[in-house]
Design an enzyme around this catalytic site. Sequence first.
Site, mmCIF file in Angstrom:
data_model
loop_
_atom_site.group_PDB
_atom_site.id
_atom_site.type_symbol
_atom_site.label_atom_id
_atom_site.label_comp_id
_atom_site.label_asym_id
_atom_site.label_seq_id
_atom_site.Cartn_x
_atom_site.Cartn_y
_atom_site.Cartn_z
ATOM 1 N N HIS A 17 0.839 -1.212 0.000
ATOM 2 C CA HIS A 17 0.000 0.000 0.000
ATOM 3 C C HIS A 17 0.874 1.262 0.000
ATOM 4 C CE1 HIS A 17 -2.852 -2.827 2.332
ATOM 5 N NE2 HIS A 17 -3.433 -2.622 1.178
ATOM 6 N N ARG A 95 -2.168 -6.244 -8.125
ATOM 7 C CA ARG A 95 -1.001 -7.113 -7.922
ATOM 8 C C ARG A 95 -0.887 -8.155 -9.026
ATOM 9 N NH1 ARG A 95 -2.898 -8.477 -2.060
ATOM 10 N NH2 ARG A 95 -4.731 -8.367 -3.363
#
Length: 167
Positions: A17, A95
């Site tokens: 993050h 991702r």
Amino acid sequence: MKTAIYPGSFDPVTYGHIDIIERAAKLFDRLIVLVSTNPTKPPTFSPAQRVDFLQRSLRKSLTTPEVNIEIDCHSGLFIDYFKKRGANVIVKGLRAMSDFEYEFQMALLNKDMCLGAETVFLSANVASMFLSSSAVKQIAQFGGDISAFVPHQIADDITNHLSTRSG
Ligand code: PNS
């Protein structure tokens, strides 16, 4: 002035993050990191704890003079908050292709509810491709070392909280 919002559970924030936050902050005039509620994932940490983890992890960026990152918390429909803040862009991290279907659906739904709401996807860096908050919690719960995955300022608090819970 372009305002972007990066919403997520951040339960807890990870280096994955942080990477997205730091890169997104360079792309927009203002970046709001929004601790939100994901009804499909009951959180481990309270909204206040998750905001605190973000604040401590980002303290260095938050105290630089040209800071354009704000951390906030919201428990309702994301798009209502988006409109209220007059934002332009939604930032999400990807991702792998497995993230895509869910994120794409959310992007389309948000755009449907608010015409101007464009979602910008940033690809995770290679080091964070495998990283998730749930994996970090599992490692911590069973006594593993999470210092490579979350900022050092919060690693002990996460481990202590989870080891207390699992007895
Ligand atoms: O980090 P996550 O769990 O993938 O984040 C998902 C989140 C919190 C951004 C999403 O669940 C969300 O936007 N929740 C707020 C409620 C909402 O607006 N849901 C409809 C999304 S189309």
